[in-house]
Design an enzyme around this catalytic site. Structure first.
Site, PDB file in Angstrom:
ATOM      1  N   HIS A   1      14.660 -26.238  10.680  1.00 41.79           N
ATOM      2  CA  HIS A   1      13.464 -25.218  10.536  1.00 41.79           C
ATOM      3  C   HIS A   1      13.760 -24.126   9.966  1.00 41.79           C
ATOM      4  CE1 HIS A   1      10.254 -27.545  12.416  1.00 41.79           C
ATOM      5  NE2 HIS A   1      11.210 -28.231  12.980  1.00 41.79           N
TER       6      HIS A   1
ATOM      7  N   ASP B   1      14.067 -16.591   5.630  1.00 41.25           N
ATOM      8  CA  ASP B   1      12.952 -17.223   6.502  1.00 41.25           C
ATOM      9  C   ASP B   1      13.061 -18.739   6.055  1.00 41.25           C
ATOM     10  OD1 ASP B   1      11.329 -17.374   8.517  1.00 41.25           O
ATOM     11  OD2 ASP B   1      10.204 -15.983   8.077  1.00 41.25           O
TER      12      ASP B   1
HETATM   13  C1  GDG Z   1      10.799 -20.917  12.816  1.00 36.87           C
HETATM   14  C2  GDG Z   1      11.364 -20.302  11.202  1.00 36.87           C
HETATM   15  C3  GDG Z   1       9.514 -21.941  10.046  1.00 36.87           C
HETATM   16  C4  GDG Z   1       3.172 -15.242  16.010  1.00 36.87           C
HETATM   17  N1  GDG Z   1       2.638 -14.487  16.814  1.00 36.87           N
HETATM   18  C5  GDG Z   1       1.914 -14.826  17.552  1.00 36.87           C
HETATM   19  C6  GDG Z   1       1.414 -16.306  17.275  1.00 36.87           C
HETATM   20  N2  GDG Z   1       2.541 -16.614  16.575  1.00 36.87           N
HETATM   21  C7  GDG Z   1       2.899 -17.975  15.680  1.00 36.87           C
HETATM   22  C8  GDG Z   1       2.352 -17.928  14.383  1.00 36.87           C
HETATM   23  C9  GDG Z   1       3.153 -18.983  13.708  1.00 36.87           C
HETATM   24  C10 GDG Z   1       4.425 -18.844  14.551  1.00 36.87           C
HETATM   25  O1  GDG Z   1       4.255 -17.967  15.724  1.00 36.87           O
HETATM   26  C11 GDG Z   1       5.299 -17.966  13.785  1.00 36.87           C
HETATM   27  O2  GDG Z   1       5.968 -18.954  12.955  1.00 36.87           O
HETATM   28  P1  GDG Z   1       6.940 -18.641  11.747  1.00 36.87           P
HETATM   29  O3  GDG Z   1       7.007 -19.894  10.847  1.00 36.87           O
HETATM   30  O4  GDG Z   1       6.258 -17.326  10.867  1.00 36.87           O
HETATM   31  O5  GDG Z   1       8.261 -18.271  12.135  1.00 36.87           O
HETATM   32  P2  GDG Z   1       9.334 -18.684  13.477  1.00 36.87           P
HETATM   33  O6  GDG Z   1       9.014 -18.668  14.758  1.00 36.87           O
HETATM   34  O7  GDG Z   1      10.557 -17.865  13.047  1.00 36.87           O
HETATM   35  O8  GDG Z   1       9.729 -20.361  13.189  1.00 36.87           O
HETATM   36  C12 GDG Z   1      10.541 -20.468  10.145  1.00 36.87           C
HETATM   37  C13 GDG Z   1       9.226 -22.253  11.416  1.00 36.87           C
HETATM   38  O9  GDG Z   1      10.221 -22.149  12.457  1.00 36.87           O
HETATM   39  C14 GDG Z   1       8.759 -23.597  11.136  1.00 36.87           C
HETATM   40  O10 GDG Z   1       9.641 -24.525  10.768  1.00 36.87           O
HETATM   41  O11 GDG Z   1       8.502 -21.629   9.240  1.00 36.87           O
HETATM   42  O12 GDG Z   1      11.096 -19.836   8.969  1.00 36.87           O
HETATM   43  O13 GDG Z   1      11.959 -19.298  11.207  1.00 36.87           O
HETATM   44  O14 GDG Z   1       2.583 -19.967  14.009  1.00 36.87           O
HETATM   45  O15 GDG Z   1       0.916 -17.915  14.429  1.00 36.87           O
HETATM   46  N3  GDG Z   1       0.637 -16.973  17.924  1.00 36.87           N
HETATM   47  C15 GDG Z   1      -0.126 -16.161  18.730  1.00 36.87           C
HETATM   48  N4  GDG Z   1      -0.188 -14.996  19.069  1.00 36.87           N
HETATM   49  C16 GDG Z   1       0.827 -14.209  18.548  1.00 36.87           C
HETATM   50  O16 GDG Z   1       1.118 -12.993  18.818  1.00 36.87           O
HETATM   51  N5  GDG Z   1      -1.125 -17.024  19.381  1.00 36.87           N
END
Ligand code: GDG
Length: 531
Positions: free
Chosen positions: A173, A379
């Site tokens: 990921h 990212d």
């Molecule tokens: C890893 C990789 C890759 C965030 N704040 C809140 C909340 N979130 C949820 C978002 C989103 C998720 O968390 C964050 O996903 P990201 O993809 O932006 O980032 P990582 O956590 O670093 O994920 C990344 C991912 O894995 C998938 O392969 O895209 O590059 O680093 O879904 O919505 N959800 C809620 N409240 C929050 O305050 N409910």
């Protein structure tokens, strides 16, 4: 959903460090709540609707009183979740030490953040063995195993040793870095061997897949061709599978009464434009430079003070890892300085929330934002960018997206920025704030079409289709008849061109060449966008 999408009977065993739920409260007030983070958010809907079992680390389970622990395990099992239990010292050495102390910064090009004394790899290996044990215990003939992420790099190899004929998928990921960076890892060859235990190794972008192949070529004696590695006489497929979001859910959520009310409250009566950042509090997400770009915007354009505001949600993350504690203080200071220097009695430039928000608030924030700032330094994909797009059923809003997010390869209609170039980022924010409505809508239309088509179901289905298509002796099978169809088409072309008859080996060679050209073109297109 796994079954419907790939039309196969076997179950899918999902294996990841964290589970899709977290246990909160104690005694009678215990509750299982959805876990935040990209992986959990993405895979949860697939698990809830498919024939799967989820194996993962259950956090504090071993420290709970006996009766509570039993109840939690039962509730988890009701949800087809099989917890892996780790002692405190195991979880400390593995999760804080190796995963988030070394592998996370290394794979995100932040080698300066690796501590001088590298934690014990032994602990990482033994925890990976525990996960492999749990997989082998659950496995039944016909199951497909899908292992996720940098916490479990050795698990495919460990499972392969014990289940030589199993279909094992591995998906990373986070980025797979350039070989010059990856080779810094003291355990680089063991990591590659572990990953190559899989039948299919997947990444978010073609760029990460080629970098993985480069590392295999440079650090092992295995044979590498585009899209395939032959490791110990077993053929391993390597591919790009850009992860999507549950676009239909976000679009539907945006239309609910609860979200509409929340969005109206956010908009208030103010005529201010809203900039929005939503990230886990992580040094890869580029929050400090984003804040500095916003500060520069205010400094260079005094007329917009009071007419714009930034809401930055920074969800607490990994706060037991020392580098994260220091990083948190750094952001607190920048926010305090900007608000102190530029704020007035009736205007605060930044509203900073170091907490998570509810799904309703999340979708309302996406809907209320004029400009969404997604500016990571590096990212794997970034799902927030895609969730923002999926939530904009109104067809409006501008996405400002770092060229170093995996999502940039799929979303060229976003306003692209280099998150290290603060001047450029300040100018891009201004351009986004003043973009005319026709341009905003044109871009958003194209972005929405892609995010809807390449959603979470499409992602899981493409990965599973390739995993099921591999023959168990490691060679590609052809259940969908796709390559057969290509061969027939190719034979027609050759007949039309009146080329002398060709053998199957020519066709194979052409297929390899075509794949190679496709990857080169994708990489060049990506590079062009970077330039
Ligand atoms: C890893 C990789 C890759 C965030 N704040 C809140 C909340 N979130 C949820 C978002 C989103 C998720 O968390 C964050 O996903 P990201 O993809 O932006 O980032 P990582 O956590 O670093 O994920 C990344 C991912 O894995 C998938 O392969 O895209 O590059 O680093 O879904 O919505 N959800 C809620 N409240 C929050 O305050 N409910």
């Amino acid at each position: 959903m796994f079954q419907q999408s790939d039309g196969h009977d076997g179950r899918v065993i999902i294996v990841s460090n964290r589970l899709p739920v977290v246990v909160r409260g104690d005694g009678d007030n215990l509750a299982l709540l959805p876990a935040a983070g990209g992986l959990a958010t993405g895979l949860r809907p697939l698990h809830e609707t498919g024939d799967s079992i989820w194996i993962g680390w259950a956090g504090d389970l071993p420290t709970m009183p006996r009766a509570t622990r039993k109840r939690v395990v039962r509730e988890l099992q009701d949800r087809r979740i099989q917890p892996v239990e780790l002692t405190r010292s195991q979880s400390h050495g593995y999760y804080n030490g190796v995963c988030n102390g070394v592998l996370w910064p290394l794979f995100h090009y932040q080698i300066d953040r690796i501590p001088l004394t590298v934690p014990e790899w032994e602990v990482y290996r033994s925890v990976n063995e525990r996960f492999a044990d749990a997989v082998v215990r659950e496995y039944r003939d016909g199951d497909a195993i899908w292992i996720h992420d940098y916490h479990l790099l050795l698990v495919p190899g460990l499972v392969r040793d014990r289940l030589p004929d199993a279909r094992i998928g591995f998906f990373l990921h986070i980025p797979f870095p350039a070989c010059e960076i990856f080779r810094v890892a003291p355990w680089r060859r063991e990591i590659l061997a572990g990953m190559l235990g899989a039948t299919v190794v997947g990444f978010h972008t073609p760029g990460y897949a080629s970098q993985f192949e480069d590392a295999v070529r440079a650090l092992t004696a295995f044979e590498v061709e585009p899209g395939r590695v032959t490791a110990n006489a077993r053929s391993v497929r390597v591919g790009a599978y850009p992860m999507g979001v549950d676009a239909a859910w976000f679009t539907a959520a945006a239309a609910t009464e609860a979200v509409r009310m929340e969005r109206e409250q956010l908009a208030g009566t103010s005529q201010q434009q809203l900039l929005l950042g939503i990230d886990r509090l992580d040094y890869t997400k580029g929050i400090p430079r984003r804040l500095l770009a916003y500060e520069q915007l205010l400094r260079d354009n005094p007329e917009i003070r009071g007419r714009v505001r930034l809401i930055q949600v920074a969800v607490p993350s990994r706060d037991t890892v020392p580098s994260y504690q220091k990083f948190r203080r750094e952001i607190d200071e920048i926010v305090g300085r900007i608000n102190g220097e530029h704020g007035t009695v009736d205007w605060t430039p930044i509203r900073y929330l170091h907490q998570s928000v509810s799904p309703t608030q999340l979708v309302a924030l996406y809907g209320a934002a004029d400009v969404m700032l997604v500016t990571p330094l590096c990212d794997g994909m970034n799902l927030v960018a895609k969730e923002f797009i999926a939530s904009r059923a109104d067809g409006d809003g501008v996405l400002l997206l770092s060229e170093f997010a995996g999502a940039a390869a799929q979303l060229p209609e976003a306003v692209s920025v280099n998150p290290y170039a603060i001047d450029e980022m300040a100018a891009a924010i201004k351009a986004a704030l003043t973009m005319d409505v026709a341009e905003r809508r044109r871009r958003m239309r194209a972005l929405r079409a892609r995010v809807a088509a390449e959603d979470i179901t499409w992602w899981a289905a493409s990965f599973m289709r390739d995993l099921r298509a591999e023959r168990l002796d490691g060679r590609a099978a052809d259940p969908a008849g796709e390559s057969a169809a290509h061969r027939v088409a190719l034979a027609d072309v050759i007949a039309d061109l009146e080329i002398p008859p060709v053998g199957i080996e020519h066709v194979k060679a052409l297929e390899v060449l075509t794949d190679h050209v496709r990857r080169r073109v994708e990489a060049a297109a990506f590079q062009l966008r970077l330039d």
